[in-house]
Every structure is written in C-alpha cells, then in structure tokens.
Write a protein that holds these residues in place. Structure first.
Motif, PDB file in Angstrom:
ATOM      1  N   SER A  22      30.337  44.306   5.390  1.00  0.00           N
ATOM      2  CA  SER A  22      31.136  45.399   5.929  1.00  0.00           C
ATOM      3  C   SER A  22      30.782  45.610   7.392  1.00  0.00           C
ATOM      4  O   SER A  22      29.731  45.153   7.876  1.00  0.00           O
ATOM      5  CB  SER A  22      30.898  46.688   5.146  1.00  0.00           C
ATOM      6  N   LEU A  23      31.644  46.342   8.093  1.00  0.00           N
ATOM      7  CA  LEU A  23      31.359  46.670   9.481  1.00  0.00           C
ATOM      8  C   LEU A  23      30.153  47.587   9.596  1.00  0.00           C
ATOM      9  O   LEU A  23      29.377  47.491  10.550  1.00  0.00           O
ATOM     10  CB  LEU A  23      32.590  47.322  10.115  1.00  0.00           C
ATOM     11  N   ASP A  24      29.980  48.483   8.631  1.00  0.00           N
ATOM     12  CA  ASP A  24      28.817  49.366   8.655  1.00  0.00           C
ATOM     13  C   ASP A  24      27.520  48.567   8.623  1.00  0.00           C
ATOM     14  O   ASP A  24      26.565  48.876   9.344  1.00  0.00           O
ATOM     15  CB  ASP A  24      28.855  50.337   7.470  1.00  0.00           C
ATOM     16  N   GLN A  25      27.472  47.540   7.781  1.00  0.00           N
ATOM     17  CA  GLN A  25      26.276  46.706   7.719  1.00  0.00           C
ATOM     18  C   GLN A  25      26.077  45.954   9.034  1.00  0.00           C
ATOM     19  O   GLN A  25      24.944  45.795   9.499  1.00  0.00           O
ATOM     20  CB  GLN A  25      26.382  45.726   6.555  1.00  0.00           C
ATOM     21  N   ALA A  26      27.175  45.491   9.638  1.00  0.00           N
ATOM     22  CA  ALA A  26      27.064  44.788  10.914  1.00  0.00           C
ATOM     23  C   ALA A  26      26.589  45.724  12.014  1.00  0.00           C
ATOM     24  O   ALA A  26      25.785  45.340  12.871  1.00  0.00           O
ATOM     25  CB  ALA A  26      28.407  44.180  11.279  1.00  0.00           C
ATOM     26  N   ARG A  27      27.078  46.961  11.986  1.00  0.00           N
ATOM     27  CA  ARG A  27      26.663  47.922  13.018  1.00  0.00           C
ATOM     28  C   ARG A  27      25.177  48.241  12.903  1.00  0.00           C
ATOM     29  O   ARG A  27      24.537  48.609  13.896  1.00  0.00           O
ATOM     30  CB  ARG A  27      27.500  49.195  12.898  1.00  0.00           C
ATOM     31  N   ALA A  28      24.625  48.133  11.706  1.00  0.00           N
ATOM     32  CA  ALA A  28      23.196  48.368  11.532  1.00  0.00           C
ATOM     33  C   ALA A  28      22.373  47.322  12.275  1.00  0.00           C
ATOM     34  O   ALA A  28      21.185  47.535  12.542  1.00  0.00           O
ATOM     35  CB  ALA A  28      22.833  48.358  10.043  1.00  0.00           C
ATOM     36  N   ARG A  29      22.986  46.193  12.607  1.00  0.00           N
ATOM     37  CA  ARG A  29      22.310  45.142  13.378  1.00  0.00           C
ATOM     38  C   ARG A  29      22.586  45.257  14.870  1.00  0.00           C
ATOM     39  O   ARG A  29      22.267  44.361  15.643  1.00  0.00           O
ATOM     40  CB  ARG A  29      22.763  43.767  12.900  1.00  0.00           C
ATOM     41  N   GLN A  30      23.219  46.327  15.293  1.00  0.00           N
ATOM     42  CA  GLN A  30      23.532  46.511  16.704  1.00  0.00           C
ATOM     43  C   GLN A  30      22.272  46.376  17.539  1.00  0.00           C
ATOM     44  O   GLN A  30      21.240  46.994  17.258  1.00  0.00           O
ATOM     45  CB  GLN A  30      24.156  47.887  16.927  1.00  0.00           C
ATOM     46  N   GLY A  31      22.347  45.561  18.579  1.00  0.00           N
ATOM     47  CA  GLY A  31      21.193  45.344  19.439  1.00  0.00           C
ATOM     48  C   GLY A  31      20.298  44.209  19.002  1.00  0.00           C
ATOM     49  O   GLY A  31      19.410  43.809  19.752  1.00  0.00           O
ATOM     50  N   GLU A  32      20.516  43.683  17.783  1.00  0.00           N
ATOM     51  CA  GLU A  32      19.737  42.541  17.317  1.00  0.00           C
ATOM     52  C   GLU A  32      20.213  41.267  18.033  1.00  0.00           C
ATOM     53  O   GLU A  32      21.407  41.110  18.315  1.00  0.00           O
ATOM     54  CB  GLU A  32      19.908  42.359  15.811  1.00  0.00           C
ATOM     55  N   PRO A  33      19.309  40.333  18.335  1.00  0.00           N
ATOM     56  CA  PRO A  33      19.728  39.096  19.008  1.00  0.00           C
ATOM     57  C   PRO A  33      20.301  38.089  18.007  1.00  0.00           C
ATOM     58  O   PRO A  33      19.719  37.843  16.954  1.00  0.00           O
ATOM     59  CB  PRO A  33      18.415  38.578  19.613  1.00  0.00           C
ATOM     60  N   PHE A  34      21.445  37.510  18.343  1.00  0.00           N
ATOM     61  CA  PHE A  34      22.064  36.449  17.550  1.00  0.00           C
ATOM     62  C   PHE A  34      22.516  35.331  18.483  1.00  0.00           C
ATOM     63  O   PHE A  34      22.850  35.569  19.649  1.00  0.00           O
ATOM     64  CB  PHE A  34      23.270  36.977  16.765  1.00  0.00           C
ATOM     65  N   ASP A  35      22.567  34.127  17.932  1.00  0.00           N
ATOM     66  CA  ASP A  35      23.096  32.996  18.686  1.00  0.00           C
ATOM     67  C   ASP A  35      24.603  32.897  18.561  1.00  0.00           C
ATOM     68  O   ASP A  35      25.276  32.406  19.471  1.00  0.00           O
ATOM     69  CB  ASP A  35      22.456  31.687  18.203  1.00  0.00           C
ATOM     70  N   ALA A  36      25.159  33.344  17.439  1.00  0.00           N
ATOM     71  CA  ALA A  36      26.605  33.292  17.239  1.00  0.00           C
ATOM     72  C   ALA A  36      27.015  34.294  16.168  1.00  0.00           C
ATOM     73  O   ALA A  36      26.222  34.629  15.279  1.00  0.00           O
ATOM     74  CB  ALA A  36      27.059  31.881  16.850  1.00  0.00           C
ATOM     75  N   LEU A  37      28.273  34.754  16.251  1.00  0.00           N
ATOM     76  CA  LEU A  37      28.860  35.675  15.287  1.00  0.00           C
ATOM     77  C   LEU A  37      29.971  34.962  14.540  1.00  0.00           C
ATOM     78  O   LEU A  37      30.825  34.313  15.160  1.00  0.00           O
ATOM     79  CB  LEU A  37      29.439  36.904  16.004  1.00  0.00           C
ATOM     80  N   LEU A  38      29.970  35.058  13.210  1.00  0.00           N
ATOM     81  CA  LEU A  38      31.027  34.496  12.371  1.00  0.00           C
ATOM     82  C   LEU A  38      31.763  35.682  11.751  1.00  0.00           C
ATOM     83  O   LEU A  38      31.199  36.387  10.907  1.00  0.00           O
ATOM     84  CB  LEU A  38      30.444  33.590  11.288  1.00  0.00           C
ATOM     85  N   VAL A  39      33.004  35.915  12.159  1.00  0.00           N
ATOM     86  CA  VAL A  39      33.661  37.198  11.907  1.00  0.00           C
ATOM     87  C   VAL A  39      34.945  37.024  11.112  1.00  0.00           C
ATOM     88  O   VAL A  39      35.881  36.345  11.552  1.00  0.00           O
ATOM     89  CB  VAL A  39      33.973  37.902  13.247  1.00  0.00           C
TER      90      VAL A  39
END
Length: 218
Positions: free
Chosen positions: A32-49
């Motif tokens: 869900s978007l809520d779960q993704a928002r909980a990772r706000q500010g976390e470093p990622f190499d790529a997003l699969l959306v």
C-alpha cells in the motif's frame, strides 16, 4: 540493489520479491501507499511501482516524490498498456514502463539497465585502476584474476560502485545492504569493508571520517 517494490497483488508481489531476492537484490515489499510512505527518506537504488493500489495511485505517489526532488530511478509495473498510459507514466517521472503480465527475467534485465544508468553510463563494467567490476555478472576481477566475494561483500561493493565519486553515509550503506527490517551488528559493515580491502586493495574504498565510505569515480 536495494529495491522498493510497491505491489498490492499478494501472489505477484511474493513471486517478484522471491525472484529478485534470488537475483541478489534487497527487496522491501510494500502492499500500500501507507507502507511505502513509512519508508520515506530511506535510501533505495530503484522503485518498482504498481499504478493502482488499494489506497491510491502509485503514479501520483511517484509524481509527488519527483516534485520534492527525489531522483531515485523508477519502473512502472502496470496492466495499463495503452500509448497514452505509457506517455503519462513516463511524463510523471517513471524511467521505464513494464506492462503486466511480464517475465521476471525481463524485469531483472531492465533493472540491470537502470543500474548501469545509475552508475553513470551504458556499460556494465566499471574499472577502478586494476579493479574491474561487472554489474551485470556480479563479478570482480583484480589484474585480470577473478576475486570471489561473499553475497554481503558484493552488496556493499555494488552500493558504493553505483554511487562512485559520492560519499555514502554508513547508515545509508547499512540500509542499502540489508533493507528496512534487518538489523546489522554494530561493526558488521566495517568487517565487510575490511574484507573488501583485503581482497581488492586498500585504495579502492576510501573512508571519509565521520561521514561514510566512497569509491572514486571510475
């Protein structure tokens, strides 16, 4: 690479997560978007959306991130296959667009292409003096001889190579290697960096005291 997978379909999400883990990636799977928002500010190499999620639009979520300066490469995974949908997705900030159903092997290949772009060019191989790093094959050679790395050592090296020339904070590097939920022993990162220096030479990985680690631009 550390990937944020935003997909609400349980069967597809689990299958993609397991495949990508087997391909050597770190995967944070959000339904869900809520779960993704909980990772706000976390470093990622790529997003699969995924485009359509139970609590909103993945495309709007990506558009919002772009407006706030997030340049993390993003790949849309969606059943919307019309030309206008592809244009809308790319204009909203997606770097690539993959229509469901798709083979996980194609997703892996597109991620390799994104990785090459992250690292600053189209070639899979990066050279740092006597060291040759192949991002596609996940192999390292020193003066032409292959050097065997553990999975965790490779993850640390890959994260630094993808950001060559930039200092990667220790906290970010830990998260890129392990993901959101994993815990790392207090000195584990230093142990892996020490092992890489022993195998590849001390010059490859620089320590920026109080800041993090860096490999020089190739």
């Amino acid at each position: 690479m550390r990937l944020l997978l935003l997909e609400d379909d349980a069967l597809l999400g689990e299958g993609l997560r397991d495949y990508l883990l087997g391909d050597g990636h770190v995967v944070d799977w959000c339904r869900s978007l809520d779960q993704a928002r909980a990772r706000q500010g976390e470093p990622f190499d790529a997003l699969l959306v995924d485009w359509q999620l139970p609590d909103g639009s993945g495309l709007d979520w990506l558009r919002h991130r772009r407006r706030h300066g997030d340049t993390t490469p993003a790949l849309m995974l969606t059943a919307r296959d019309q030309l206008q949908h592809r244009i809308e997705g790319l204009d909203a900030g997606a770097d690539d667009y993959l229509v469901k159903p798709f083979a996980p092997e194609e997703l892996a290949a597109r991620l390799r292409a994104l990785g090459r772009r992250i690292a600053g060019g189209g070639a899979a191989t990066r050279r740092f003096g006597d060291i040759e790093v192949d991002l596609n094959a996940k192999t390292v050679r020193c003066r032409g001889a292959r050097v065997e790395l553990t999975a965790r050592e490779w993850a640390v090296l890959e994260a630094l190579v993808l950001r060559a020339g930039r200092i990667v904070p220790k906290s970010d590097l830990e998260k890129l290697v392990l993901g959101f939920d994993a815990e790392l022993a207090s000195n584990a990162l230093e142990v892996h960096v020490s092992a890489l220096r022993r195998k590849l030479g001390r010059e490859l990985i620089e320590t920026a005291r109080g800041l993090g680690y860096r490999v020089a631009a190739p």
